[in-house]
Motif scaffolding. Structure first.
Motif, PDB file in Angstrom:
ATOM      1  N   SER A   6       0.685  -1.109   0.081  1.00  0.00           N
ATOM      2  CA  SER A   6       0.265   0.021  -0.108  1.00  0.00           C
ATOM      3  C   SER A   6       1.161   1.507   0.155  1.00  0.00           C
ATOM      4  N   TRP A   7       0.973   2.330  -0.535  1.00  0.00           N
ATOM      5  CA  TRP A   7       1.864   3.053  -1.164  1.00  0.00           C
ATOM      6  C   TRP A   7       0.467   3.987  -0.283  1.00  0.00           C
ATOM      7  N   ALA A  13       6.859  10.703   0.637  1.00  0.00           N
ATOM      8  CA  ALA A  13       7.682  11.783   1.296  1.00  0.00           C
ATOM      9  C   ALA A  13       8.778  11.592   2.120  1.00  0.00           C
ATOM     10  N   ARG A  14       7.657  11.486   3.157  1.00  0.00           N
ATOM     11  CA  ARG A  14       9.819  11.496   4.237  1.00  0.00           C
ATOM     12  C   ARG A  14      10.035  10.606   4.314  1.00  0.00           C
ATOM     13  N   ASN A  15      10.484   8.911   3.136  1.00  0.00           N
ATOM     14  CA  ASN A  15      11.141   8.152   3.678  1.00  0.00           C
ATOM     15  C   ASN A  15      11.935   7.852   2.348  1.00  0.00           C
ATOM     16  N   ALA A  16      11.710   8.052   1.642  1.00  0.00           N
ATOM     17  CA  ALA A  16      11.599   7.665   0.023  1.00  0.00           C
ATOM     18  C   ALA A  16      11.672   9.038  -1.226  1.00  0.00           C
ATOM     19  N   ARG A  17      11.821  10.200  -1.099  1.00  0.00           N
ATOM     20  CA  ARG A  17      12.895  11.553  -1.344  1.00  0.00           C
ATOM     21  C   ARG A  17      12.930  11.369  -2.065  1.00  0.00           C
ATOM     22  N   ASP A 199       9.058   0.216   6.073  1.00  0.00           N
ATOM     23  CA  ASP A 199       7.542   0.070   6.193  1.00  0.00           C
ATOM     24  C   ASP A 199       7.018   0.388   4.836  1.00  0.00           C
ATOM     25  N   VAL A 200       7.835   1.327   4.197  1.00  0.00           N
ATOM     26  CA  VAL A 200       8.014   1.098   3.034  1.00  0.00           C
ATOM     27  C   VAL A 200       7.558   0.850   1.506  1.00  0.00           C
ATOM     28  N   PHE A 201       8.084  -0.202   1.871  1.00  0.00           N
ATOM     29  CA  PHE A 201       9.101  -1.003   0.908  1.00  0.00           C
ATOM     30  C   PHE A 201       9.177  -2.019   0.996  1.00  0.00           C
ATOM     31  N   ALA A 202       8.903  -2.501   2.044  1.00  0.00           N
ATOM     32  CA  ALA A 202       9.330  -4.226   2.504  1.00  0.00           C
ATOM     33  C   ALA A 202       8.040  -4.214   2.981  1.00  0.00           C
ATOM     34  N   GLN A 203       7.037  -4.385   2.448  1.00  0.00           N
ATOM     35  CA  GLN A 203       5.603  -4.893   2.834  1.00  0.00           C
ATOM     36  C   GLN A 203       5.018  -6.000   2.765  1.00  0.00           C
TER      37      GLN A 203
END
Ligand code: BEZ
Length: 249
Positions: A6-7, A13-17, A199-203
């Motif tokens: 889930s994006w 924006a916080r973790n992957a800008r 948290d962003v990429f390893a879901q």
């Protein structure tokens, strides 16, 4: 991109800008011209799409995430929800651009065939994504954590990181002439703790673990990675390797 992710535009924006911030060299490969019609495949929140538009091109974006397409639209961009593995557009483009997306698509033949169909004759396909060896240390730690819990990590691993030889073969088999293709090691400083990246990429990995176990799984992965990816200054450096290419129809 993977349906098991889930994006969330805020967290992204916080973790992957840095993903779009580091896209400048790829934009130079694209060389967007005023009046050209360009498709941004996997446009995310539209940060790079907006730069292509600012060069005077007419740009359309496509992304599998509704939340990310909404974030793109709030920049005033023409973006719609779609699957990069099944592009099927009627329009024909001068160029298809893609940054940090293709590694989420495990049917690369379908992607390349769809891009071919979407391009005008002599149209260019310019992209960058994770290449062979990308985030190897992170991937190994995730796999080890799942293995310990009796879960086959390959059954949930969402990533495709080909070598330049492998990807060039795929492009040529579809009919493209490959102008340029290169594997570029690019250790990348993260904006914060590896927890944010996970948290962003390893879901797909974390979601395969029972909810009650998730916290200990992520803590374990972090502990495994700390001596490998965290410098004496406390900063985390992810072991990114890019595959950058330019091919012509
Ligand atoms: C990448 O940009 O290479 C990447 C980002 C998140 C997960 C996997 C790969």
């Amino acid at each position: 991109m993977s349906p098991s992710t889930s994006w969330h535009p805020g967290s992204y924006a916080r973790n992957a800008r840095f993903v779009s911030d580091l896209g400048e060299p790829l934009l130079r490969q694209l060389e967007p011209q005023p009046g050209e019609l360009i498709l941004d495949l996997g446009c995310g929140d539209g940060a790079l799409t907006a730069k292509i538009a600012a060069a005077g091109a007419r740009v359309y974006g496509i992304d599998s995430s509704l939340a990310q397409t909404q974030a793109s639209r709030s920049r005033g961009l023409d973006v719609f929800v779609g699957d990069g593995q099944n592009v099927g557009l009627k329009q024909r483009f001068d160029a298809v651009f893609t940054n940090a997306t293709l590694h989420w698509m495990k049917q690369p033949e379908n992607v390349v065939a769809g891009v071919w169909e979407s391009l005008k004759p002599h149209g260019r396909f310019v992209g960058e994504f994770g290449g062979r060896g990308n985030i190897d240390k992170i991937r190994c730690a995730l796999h080890a954590g799942l293995g310990k819990r009796g879960i086959d990590p390959w059954s949930v691993d969402p990533w495709y990181f080909p070598s330049p030889e492998e990807y060039a073969l795929l492009l040529t088999a579809a009919g493209f002439a490959v102008d340029y293709i290169e594997l570029i090691p690019r250790p990348t400083q993260l904006p914060g703790d590896i927890f944010g990246w996970l948290d962003v990429f390893a879901q797909p990995f974390t979601r395969s673990v029972a909810e009650s176990e998730r916290k200990s799984f992520v803590n374990e992965v972090r502990a495994e990675l700390e001596p490998l990816l965290r410098g004496a200054d406390g900063k985390w450096i992810a072991d990114y390797v890019r595959l950058r290419f330019r091919a012509v129809k």
